[in-house]
Every structure is written in C-alpha cells, then in structure tokens.
Motif scaffolding. Structure first.
Motif, PDB file in Angstrom:
ATOM      1  N   GLN A 143      -2.111 -12.458   7.247  1.00  0.00           N
ATOM      2  CA  GLN A 143      -2.449 -13.111   5.983  1.00  0.00           C
ATOM      3  C   GLN A 143      -3.285 -12.201   5.089  1.00  0.00           C
ATOM      4  N   ALA A 144      -4.100 -11.357   5.680  1.00  0.00           N
ATOM      5  CA  ALA A 144      -4.847 -10.374   4.875  1.00  0.00           C
ATOM      6  C   ALA A 144      -3.877  -9.471   4.119  1.00  0.00           C
ATOM      7  N   ARG A 145      -2.854  -9.016   4.799  1.00  0.00           N
ATOM      8  CA  ARG A 145      -1.852  -8.155   4.181  1.00  0.00           C
ATOM      9  C   ARG A 145      -1.117  -8.896   3.059  1.00  0.00           C
ATOM     10  N   LEU A 146      -0.672 -10.111   3.368  1.00  0.00           N
ATOM     11  CA  LEU A 146       0.128 -10.867   2.398  1.00  0.00           C
ATOM     12  C   LEU A 146      -0.702 -11.312   1.198  1.00  0.00           C
ATOM     13  N   GLN A 147      -1.971 -11.642   1.434  1.00  0.00           N
ATOM     14  CA  GLN A 147      -2.817 -12.061   0.313  1.00  0.00           C
ATOM     15  C   GLN A 147      -2.981 -10.931  -0.699  1.00  0.00           C
ATOM     16  N   LEU A 148      -3.165  -9.712  -0.212  1.00  0.00           N
ATOM     17  CA  LEU A 148      -3.300  -8.580  -1.131  1.00  0.00           C
ATOM     18  C   LEU A 148      -1.978  -8.321  -1.857  1.00  0.00           C
ATOM     19  N   GLN A 149      -0.891  -8.402  -1.114  1.00  0.00           N
ATOM     20  CA  GLN A 149       0.430  -8.231  -1.725  1.00  0.00           C
ATOM     21  C   GLN A 149       0.665  -9.290  -2.810  1.00  0.00           C
ATOM     22  N   ALA A 150       0.307 -10.537  -2.521  1.00  0.00           N
ATOM     23  CA  ALA A 150       0.499 -11.621  -3.486  1.00  0.00           C
ATOM     24  C   ALA A 150      -0.409 -11.448  -4.697  1.00  0.00           C
ATOM     25  N   LEU A 151      -1.641 -11.021  -4.452  1.00  0.00           N
ATOM     26  CA  LEU A 151      -2.580 -10.804  -5.554  1.00  0.00           C
ATOM     27  C   LEU A 151      -2.030  -9.786  -6.545  1.00  0.00           C
ATOM     28  N   MET A 152      -1.363  -8.768  -6.023  1.00  0.00           N
ATOM     29  CA  MET A 152      -0.839  -7.720  -6.892  1.00  0.00           C
ATOM     30  C   MET A 152       0.330  -8.196  -7.756  1.00  0.00           C
ATOM     31  N   LEU A 153       0.872  -9.363  -7.447  1.00  0.00           N
ATOM     32  CA  LEU A 153       1.918  -9.944  -8.290  1.00  0.00           C
ATOM     33  C   LEU A 153       1.345 -10.515  -9.584  1.00  0.00           C
ATOM     34  N   VAL A 154       0.042 -10.864  -9.566  1.00  0.00           N
ATOM     35  CA  VAL A 154      -0.541 -11.543 -10.725  1.00  0.00           C
ATOM     36  C   VAL A 154      -1.713 -10.801 -11.357  1.00  0.00           C
ATOM     37  N   ARG A 155      -2.193  -9.750 -10.703  1.00  0.00           N
ATOM     38  CA  ARG A 155      -3.272  -8.933 -11.258  1.00  0.00           C
ATOM     39  C   ARG A 155      -2.989  -7.466 -10.958  1.00  0.00           C
ATOM     40  N   GLN A 156      -3.434  -6.575 -11.849  1.00  0.00           N
ATOM     41  CA  GLN A 156      -3.182  -5.140 -11.694  1.00  0.00           C
ATOM     42  C   GLN A 156      -4.263  -4.518 -10.806  1.00  0.00           C
ATOM     43  N   ILE A 157      -4.135  -4.748  -9.517  1.00  0.00           N
ATOM     44  CA  ILE A 157      -5.094  -4.226  -8.550  1.00  0.00           C
ATOM     45  C   ILE A 157      -4.802  -2.744  -8.302  1.00  0.00           C
ATOM     46  N   ARG A 158      -5.848  -1.924  -8.395  1.00  0.00           N
ATOM     47  CA  ARG A 158      -5.690  -0.485  -8.173  1.00  0.00           C
ATOM     48  C   ARG A 158      -6.475   0.000  -6.959  1.00  0.00           C
ATOM     49  N   GLU A 159      -7.366  -0.860  -6.449  1.00  0.00           N
ATOM     50  CA  GLU A 159      -8.207  -0.456  -5.309  1.00  0.00           C
ATOM     51  C   GLU A 159      -8.526  -1.683  -4.472  1.00  0.00           C
ATOM     52  N   ALA A 160      -8.524  -1.514  -3.149  1.00  0.00           N
ATOM     53  CA  ALA A 160      -8.861  -2.623  -2.265  1.00  0.00           C
ATOM     54  C   ALA A 160      -9.674  -2.117  -1.078  1.00  0.00           C
ATOM     55  N   ARG A 161     -10.524  -3.002  -0.577  1.00  0.00           N
ATOM     56  CA  ARG A 161     -11.313  -2.697   0.636  1.00  0.00           C
ATOM     57  C   ARG A 161     -10.973  -3.751   1.687  1.00  0.00           C
ATOM     58  N   ILE A 162     -10.853  -3.335   2.922  1.00  0.00           N
ATOM     59  CA  ILE A 162     -10.566  -4.226   4.047  1.00  0.00           C
ATOM     60  C   ILE A 162     -11.752  -4.200   4.998  1.00  0.00           C
ATOM     61  N   TRP A 163     -12.264  -5.375   5.354  1.00  0.00           N
ATOM     62  CA  TRP A 163     -13.279  -5.458   6.412  1.00  0.00           C
ATOM     63  C   TRP A 163     -12.761  -6.378   7.501  1.00  0.00           C
ATOM     64  N   ALA A 164     -12.944  -5.986   8.746  1.00  0.00           N
ATOM     65  CA  ALA A 164     -12.608  -6.840   9.883  1.00  0.00           C
ATOM     66  C   ALA A 164     -13.555  -6.520  11.026  1.00  0.00           C
ATOM     67  N   ARG A 165     -13.744  -7.476  11.913  1.00  0.00           N
ATOM     68  CA  ARG A 165     -14.609  -7.238  13.070  1.00  0.00           C
ATOM     69  C   ARG A 165     -14.077  -6.080  13.923  1.00  0.00           C
ATOM     70  N   ASP A 166     -12.766  -5.964  14.007  1.00  0.00           N
ATOM     71  CA  ASP A 166     -12.137  -4.886  14.748  1.00  0.00           C
ATOM     72  C   ASP A 166     -11.911  -3.718  13.781  1.00  0.00           C
ATOM     73  N   ALA A 167     -12.790  -2.715  13.843  1.00  0.00           N
ATOM     74  CA  ALA A 167     -12.743  -1.598  12.893  1.00  0.00           C
ATOM     75  C   ALA A 167     -11.433  -0.824  12.994  1.00  0.00           C
ATOM     76  N   ALA A 168     -10.906  -0.673  14.211  1.00  0.00           N
ATOM     77  CA  ALA A 168      -9.657   0.064  14.388  1.00  0.00           C
ATOM     78  C   ALA A 168      -8.505  -0.663  13.692  1.00  0.00           C
ATOM     79  N   LYS A 169      -8.496  -1.975  13.811  1.00  0.00           N
ATOM     80  CA  LYS A 169      -7.445  -2.770  13.160  1.00  0.00           C
ATOM     81  C   LYS A 169      -7.583  -2.706  11.645  1.00  0.00           C
ATOM     82  N   ALA A 170      -8.836  -2.726  11.154  1.00  0.00           N
ATOM     83  CA  ALA A 170      -9.067  -2.619   9.707  1.00  0.00           C
ATOM     84  C   ALA A 170      -8.558  -1.287   9.177  1.00  0.00           C
ATOM     85  N   ASN A 171      -8.831  -0.205   9.912  1.00  0.00           N
ATOM     86  CA  ASN A 171      -8.361   1.128   9.496  1.00  0.00           C
ATOM     87  C   ASN A 171      -6.844   1.202   9.482  1.00  0.00           C
TER      88      ASN A 171
END
Length: 329
Positions: A143-171
């Motif tokens: 859902q983190a992936r899809l939410q960012l993808q969906a956001l880009m359909l309605v706003r001109q996003i040029r930069e994003a940051r991901i935080w997760a408890r599992d740092a390896a998964k976030a990277n």
C-alpha cells in the motif's frame, strides 16, 4: 440456466488498473455516499490474535447500481516472515434486484489495494496543496507503493521519502519506486526527517501506537492516514487531529469507532460532539475542502463498503464488455 462469472486475480489485473479511471470511480463512490440513500452496515470484524490475523467483511448497497459487493478481506501481518503476502481476499458481486450471484472476484486483495490507493488520491486531490511536490510515506509494503503511485496521478510529485521500521525493506522499496516512478525516492532513517518539508504525508502501517507526532507538523501539510482500520490501530498522535485546521473522514460513523478520530476522542483531544466533515461532502461540493495553502489537513481513511461495491461493479462491467467485444468508458 443462469451463469456466474468467475474472474481470477490475473484477469482482474488486466481489467482494472490504478489509473485516473479508478480514481474517478472511487471519487464517485465518495460523492454517492454523501448524496444518495446508501445502505452500508458496520464492518464485520474477526480477530485471530495468536496469528496476528484479522478479517473484515464489508458491503454496501448503492441505489442505481445493478450489483452490490460483499468483500472478505483477511490481513495476517506475520505472513511476510514465512514468504506469504499479508493480505488477500475475494469479493462476491450479487444482483441488486434478485440477490443472485453475478460474479466471484478471486482478486487476492488486488481490488482492495487499488481502491484503497485510489481513495488516497481522491483525498489528496481535494485536500492537498495544488503545488504539492514532496511526499513522505510511512510504511514500505504494497500500500505504501500504491499510495505514492496514486498520489502522482493527481499531484506533480518530484521527491518522496520512505520510512519503515525495517530499514532494509525501506531501502529496497525506495530503490524500486525510484526506478518505477522516475522520481527521487529515498529511505529515511528518521520519521521526523521524513516529515520535514513534505507537502503530503501518508501513513500505511498496522501500528498500534502513534508513529506521526503532532509537533512535527508544518503549515500547509496534508496527511492521509489509512492504516487505522481497526479499533486497536493508531498511527497519528491524538494532538495532531486536534491541531489540524481540517479533519475529514471517509465515514464518520466508522472513524468514531475505529479510525484515528476514535483515539483522539478517547484521549480527550477532540470533543465527541465536534462538527466534522466527510470526504464525500467535499467531493459533492456541499462543504469546502482546503481553502488556504497554510492549512494542515488530515484525511482519516478506514475503507468503506461502497468503495468495494463501486470497484467490483467496474471490474464486472469491463469483463462483460470484453466478452461482448466492446469497450466502456
């Protein structure tokens, strides 16, 4: 002899994609919830605590639609540790006139993923600043992936940051999203740093303690909180709800019982009788959404049965069109 359509996940992925059409479908569901006599009972919920499992059953009848969906949506959050997805499920589409089963949608949770991400896009479309270009996402799952993808359909996003408890998964998620979306996506080792300067903040976790603190919020930010779809879940600090210039629910009946609002009321940060708005009212033009670029706005999305009915009808209509060799808008 009557026929029933059975559609697999692979077929449904071909029929319904996360695009502006799906966003418009879910936006219309919000509008309908605010303007028509929709019948949408409370969510039926089953918890299986020893296996970190939960099952939600959602449904809604929408006047004017030929069918209504009943969705069974399990979430077992220890599954990734044994190589299985954390969510799956299916939808049954029944005739609104006869109650007969029209279609069995074996989507393994795919349609829920799409409609949930589309709901986030609808919230951003009506509540985020028009010039929003920086996003912060808490969580690194589907859902983190899809939410960012969906956001880009309605706003001109040029930069994003991901935080997760599992740092390896976030990277890993950040690298893959950078390649997929063609923007700068980085993993942040700090929640506060991820939020700083972000125009849109999206929380997509099953957290049961707040991960977004009120003191981090800045003027002009929009928050979409979509992880708290059960009474024990809580991603946003209660004081953040109180501090927001505009709080909007997908369904106040639900968020008063299980969303972020429920925790803010319990903590005494928000009065139980406070006048609040629903996203459908804003979509329908009955009340104002964001009116100032300095406002802090929060959308509390718990997921509604009408969204499932809307996306199931869209999938079925497209399946019938393909069978007939025609197309639908």
């Amino acid at each position: 002899m009557r026929s029933m359509t059975i559609l697999t996940e692979r077929q449904l992925r071909d029929l319904v994609t996360l695009d502006l059409e799906a966003v418009r479908c879910v936006e219309e569901a919000f509008r309908t919830l605010a303007t028509k006599k929709v019948v949408m009972p409370p969510i039926l919920r089953l918890d299986i605590l020893e296996h970190r499992g939960e099952v939600d059953v959602k449904t809604a009848y929408v006047p004017g639609l030929d069918g209504f969906a009943i969705k069974i949506s399990p979430g077992f959050f220890g599954n990734p540790e044994i190589g299985l997805p954390s969510t799956n499920g299916l939808m049954v589409l029944l005739s609104s006139k006869t109650g007969l089963v029209q279609a069995l949608l074996l989507d393994n949770g795919y349609l829920t993923d799409v409609r949930t991400a589309a709901a986030g896009a609808v919230a951003a479309m009506h509540l985020a600043r028009k010039d929003a270009s920086v996003a912060a996402v808490f969580g690194a799952g589907m859902q983190a992936r899809l939410q960012l993808q969906a956001l880009m359909l309605v706003r001109q996003i040029r930069e994003a940051r991901i935080w997760a408890r599992d740092a390896a998964k976030a990277n890993k998620t950040a690298r893959e999203l950078s390649d997929q979306l063609g923007i700068s996506v980085i993993a942040s080792d700090s929640r506060e740093a991820a939020v700083a300067g972000a125009h849109v903040i999206i929380t997509t976790t099953p957290a049961d303690q707040p991960i977004l603190e009120a003191r981090w919020l800045e003027q002009g930010q929009h928050i979409t909180a979509m992880g708290s779809d059960a009474e024990h879940k809580n991603e946003v600090e209660a004081e953040a709800i109180a501090r927001a210039d505009l709080y909007v629910a997908d369904s106040l009946a639900q968020t008063r019982r299980l969303g972020e609002l429920h925790h803010a009321i319990e903590a005494g940060a928000v009065a139980e009788d406070r006048a609040l708005r629903e996203l459908g009212q804003i979509v329908a033009g009955a009340v104002a959404g964001r009116t100032d670029d300095r406002q802090i706005t929060i959308a509390d999305l718990t997921g509604t049965g009408i969204q499932d009915t809307a996306i199931a009808n869209l999938a079925f209509a497209r399946a019938l069109a393909v069978k007939a060799g025609t197309t639908i808008d």
